[in-house]
Design a protein around this motif. Structure first.
Motif, PDB file in Angstrom:
ATOM      1  N   VAL A 192       0.839  -1.208   0.000  1.00 29.01           N
ATOM      2  CA  VAL A 192       0.000   0.000   0.000  1.00 29.01           C
ATOM      3  C   VAL A 192       0.865   1.246   0.000  1.00 29.01           C
ATOM      4  N   GLN A 236       0.804   4.067  -2.852  1.00 29.03           N
ATOM      5  CA  GLN A 236       0.432   5.446  -2.548  1.00 29.03           C
ATOM      6  C   GLN A 236       1.551   6.404  -2.931  1.00 29.03           C
ATOM      7  N   MET A 273      -5.301  -1.783  -1.746  1.00 30.51           N
ATOM      8  CA  MET A 273      -6.038  -1.259  -0.581  1.00 30.51           C
ATOM      9  C   MET A 273      -6.931  -2.355   0.003  1.00 30.51           C
ATOM     10  N   TYR A 283      -6.865  -4.110   3.697  1.00 33.92           N
ATOM     11  CA  TYR A 283      -8.047  -4.103   4.564  1.00 33.92           C
ATOM     12  C   TYR A 283      -8.350  -5.510   5.061  1.00 33.92           C
ATOM     13  N   VAL A 334      -7.953   4.644   7.782  1.00 39.41           N
ATOM     14  CA  VAL A 334      -7.445   5.344   6.601  1.00 39.41           C
ATOM     15  C   VAL A 334      -6.837   6.679   7.020  1.00 39.41           C
ATOM     16  N   ASN A 335      -7.468   7.365   7.955  1.00 38.00           N
ATOM     17  CA  ASN A 335      -6.951   8.662   8.388  1.00 38.00           C
ATOM     18  C   ASN A 335      -5.584   8.517   9.053  1.00 38.00           C
ATOM     19  N   TRP A 369      -3.418   6.169   8.392  1.00 41.13           N
ATOM     20  CA  TRP A 369      -2.516   5.920   7.272  1.00 41.13           C
ATOM     21  C   TRP A 369      -2.136   7.206   6.558  1.00 41.13           C
ATOM     22  N   LYS A 370      -3.135   8.019   6.266  1.00 36.94           N
ATOM     23  CA  LYS A 370      -2.866   9.245   5.509  1.00 36.94           C
ATOM     24  C   LYS A 370      -1.964  10.186   6.297  1.00 36.94           C
ATOM     25  N   LEU A 373       1.494   8.835   5.649  1.00 34.84           N
ATOM     26  CA  LEU A 373       2.003   8.914   4.272  1.00 34.84           C
ATOM     27  C   LEU A 373       2.090  10.352   3.769  1.00 34.84           C
ATOM     28  N   LYS A 406      -1.069  17.356  -1.473  1.00 31.50           N
ATOM     29  CA  LYS A 406      -1.512  17.946  -2.741  1.00 31.50           C
ATOM     30  C   LYS A 406      -1.308  16.956  -3.889  1.00 31.50           C
ATOM     31  N   TYR A 414      -1.073  13.715  -3.771  1.00 27.54           N
ATOM     32  CA  TYR A 414      -1.985  12.581  -3.642  1.00 27.54           C
ATOM     33  C   TYR A 414      -3.414  12.964  -4.061  1.00 27.54           C
ATOM     34  N   LEU A 415      -3.879  14.122  -3.586  1.00 28.04           N
ATOM     35  CA  LEU A 415      -5.238  14.536  -3.928  1.00 28.04           C
ATOM     36  C   LEU A 415      -5.369  14.836  -5.419  1.00 28.04           C
ATOM     37  N   ASP A 439      -5.843  11.541  -6.869  1.00 28.89           N
ATOM     38  CA  ASP A 439      -7.159  11.015  -6.509  1.00 28.89           C
ATOM     39  C   ASP A 439      -8.258  11.641  -7.361  1.00 28.89           C
TER      40      ASP A 439
END
Lengths: 455, 186
Positions: free
Chosen positions: B94, B98, B123, B127, B141-142, B144-145, B148, B156, B158-159, B162
């Motif tokens: 993962v 990412q 992902m 899980y 997930v939060n 993890w984020k 990372l 920025k 990553y988004l 996404d």
């Protein structure tokens, strides 16, 4: 036309033996063998893909706990905001615009012939004063355009993007269903609007595949749940009495003249502070709460229902379509990337898309190849002979653009056929779908035949 | 560095790369093609994983002493958080995907369906393995984020990636750990 049709007619004999058919496919071609019953999820606003996948995985865990034989998971993802506006108020605004537009479309039954009514309703929703309702009550939901021009720009951008994403959802639905799989869908919040419209479009284009889907909506922003054609089982929804997001949307929709979300039908009661009563994982899947229990029961029932209603495992034939299309007298078809914040005069969104079975076929301007996509011809059960099943290949263009002049070649199982687009409009939903070519698949005396022809 | 030490380190790095690329273990462990494995004795760098990186892309990746394509502090967090071998492998995969997503975000290259399916499968694999091994204590997930994407630039990037996948559906089979294809160049 007849001479052209005859000139372009290609008859291809395919192997009935699946191994033989698969041996002729590219290595990374998906299989046309049915795998069983899939589960799918459509997320709501302000979700990143990782979060949406997390919701689907939580749904999978629920299904696993109920010993449902899940063949795979399908994520119908819709991001928050747009490129360049991924976070903050702008991101939220773009998501809310989508919801307003989807509700406006739903008010006319997603009927493309009534698009002008939907536009008028959307326009009213984002320009009419919201007296009596404060930002404190509704926050970012109280979205208003500064003037008519801005409202028109919002509508055009939002409508085109919603159209594209809905069609892409339909493409995945077709890939799953055309190989004989069943699908148990769940949708949450705005996802209920996405799911309703995609399934409605699927049912209008390919009604036999729509029978292979059941749906349960949670925290439903929509006023109703899409119903599976030909099924006595009514697709349900679950909305929590304490769902403050949907309650807020309900009040706002009444104010704005938009379709109102269906009434709550379950009550989570007292919840921990900080929970909005809207979370898919923490409320609608949580077995501590009544909405969670109701959701689990209805999802399980729907899964078993869609599986029992579609028991046949037909012998399927896979075929590959490799299309190289050149354009004449038309701006290049783009990859579909959306450019935000454009006024209608300088709209630089997609000018058209080449499609087959609802799936976009594009890798860039002017040349489109779909060698990696295999679409399974559903030929019924038991290997019985069946009459031709016609599968259209078409170009989808916004209906405010001049009619295209498009010609090219279509390579089918190694045989290349020149085809030309005709002025045959096969649907109009804001985008005009021009028939390009079609593949007629049949089984005669046990031998599968596929005929490729232009319209 | 002495040639013999280089060979030993190279072998160790190769083994680490093989382990990290082996995908998920657990209930659905199965053949997982890994074409980016280097032969023993080959020096592994982030280039092996992602190809040549620009200075800004290297900054996104951050310090990566063992060249497994994961920022060192994330490696440390994974090692401290996941004791189950299958889950640790899934977590490593993962983190790599990412990081791939961040780099792809700044490059702006469109993501293909295959890449997206592999990302999703990674992902999903995490899980399933982490919830099986750790239950509700599996990191969210939060969490993890936060590990990372701990800078504005990483968030920025990553988004951006996404959002570029907006409206792109994805499919994962019943054994997601087996659905992760070899990573392409971001």
């Amino acid at each position: 036309m007849t001479r052209t049709l005859m000139k372009n007619l290609v008859v291809v004999l395919l192997c009935v033996d699946m191994v033989c058919a698969q041996a002729s496919m590219p290595l990374d071609t998906p299989s046309c063998q049915p795998t069983g019953t899939q589960i799918g999820f459509t997320n709501g606003i302000q979700n990143e893909r990782w979060e949406a996948r997390g919701s689907l995985e939580a749904l999978y865990s629920l299904a696993e706990a109920q010993r449902l034989p899940v063949a795979g998971t399908q994520l119908f993802y819709h991001t928050k905001g747009r490129p360049g506006h991924e976070t903050g108020k702008e991101s939220m605004k773009l998501d809310i615009l989508e919801v307003y537009w989807q509700l406006a479309q739903a008010s006319v039954g997603n009927d493309p012939a009534k698009e002008q009514q939907a536009i008028a309703l959307f326009h009213h929703a984002i320009t009419a004063p919201s007296s009596g309702y404060s930002l404190a009550n509704f926050g970012g939901w109280l979205l208003q355009a500064e003037n008519d021009a801005e409202a028109q720009a919002f509508q055009a951008q939002t409508a085109a993007n919603v159209q594209l994403e809905t069609q892409t959802d339909v493409g995945l639905l077709l890939q799953i269903l055309s190989r004989g799989d069943r699908l148990m869908m769940a949708a949450h919040s705005q996802g209920t609007l996405w799911a309703n419209s995609a399934l409605q479009r699927l049912a209008s284009l390919y009604p036999r595949y729509a029978k292979q889907v059941h749906l349960v909506n949670a925290g439903m922003a929509a006023s109703h749940v899409w119903q599976t054609p030909g099924s006595a089982y009514a697709n349900p929804y679950v909305t929590n009495q304490q769902d403050h997001v949907i309650n807020q949307l309900r009040n706002l929709a009444q104010l704005k003249g938009l379709p109102v979300p269906a009434p709550a039908n379950s009550d989570a009661g007292l919840m921990a502070s900080g929970l909005s009563g809207h979370s898919f994982v923490d409320v609608y899947l949580k077995q501590d709460y009544e909405p969670g229990q109701l959701f689990a029961k209805t999802f399980s029932n729907g899964f078993k229902q869609v599986t029992s209603e579609n028991p046949t495992n037909p012998t399927l034939v896979a075929f590959d379509v490799d299309m190289n299309v050149g354009l004449a007298g038309q701006a290049a078809l783009t990859s579909g990337a959306w450019v935000p914040d454009q006024t209608p005069d300088t709209l630089t969104g997609p000018t058209g898309e080449l499609m087959a079975w609802g799936q976009y076929l594009r890798t860039g301007p002017q040349t489109f190849r779909v060698s990696q996509n295999v679409y399974c011809g559903y030929l019924g059960s038991g290997g019985a002979d069946v009459a031709p099943v016609d599968i259209p290949l078409y170009v989808s263009m916004p209906n405010n653009l001049p009619r295209p002049t498009i010609s090219g070649t279509l390579t089918f199982n190694g045989v290349t056929t020149p085809v030309a687009i005709a002025n045959r409009v096969i649907s109009d939903n804001g985008f005009l779908d021009y028939a390009f070519a079609h593949v007629a698949v049949s089984r005669v005396n046990g031998v599968v035949q596929a005929k490729v022809a232009s319209y | 560095m002495q040639k013999s030490r280089k060979t030993t380190v190279g072998r160790l790095l190769s083994l680490a790369l093989v382990a990290s690329l082996a995908g998920c273990g657990g209930a659905d462990a199965g053949p997982n093609p890994t074409t980016s494995i280097s032969a023993p004795g080959t020096s592994i760098t982030a280039t092996t994983m992602y190809g040549p990186l620009s200075p800004s892309e290297k900054a996104l990746l951050g310090p990566d002493a063992d060249g497994n394509g994961i920022r060192d502090e994330v490696d440390t967090w994974i090692a401290a958080t996941f004791s189950d071998p299958a889950t640790r492998t899934a977590a490593t995969t993962v983190a790599q995907w990412q990081t791939w997503a961040m780099i792809r975000g700044v490059r702006g290259t469109p993501t293909t369906t295959d890449e997206l399916n592999s990302w999703d499968a990674a992902m999903s694999c995490l899980y399933r393995t982490s919830h099986k091994a750790m239950g509700d204590s599996a990191p969210s997930v939060n969490t993890w984020k936060a590990q990372l994407f701990n800078t504005y630039a990483r968030t920025k990037a990553y988004l951006t990636w996404d959002t570029s996948t907006d409206g792109m559906p994805s499919s994962v089979g019943p054994m997601p750990c087996n659905d992760i294809k070899p990573m392409t160049t971001p």
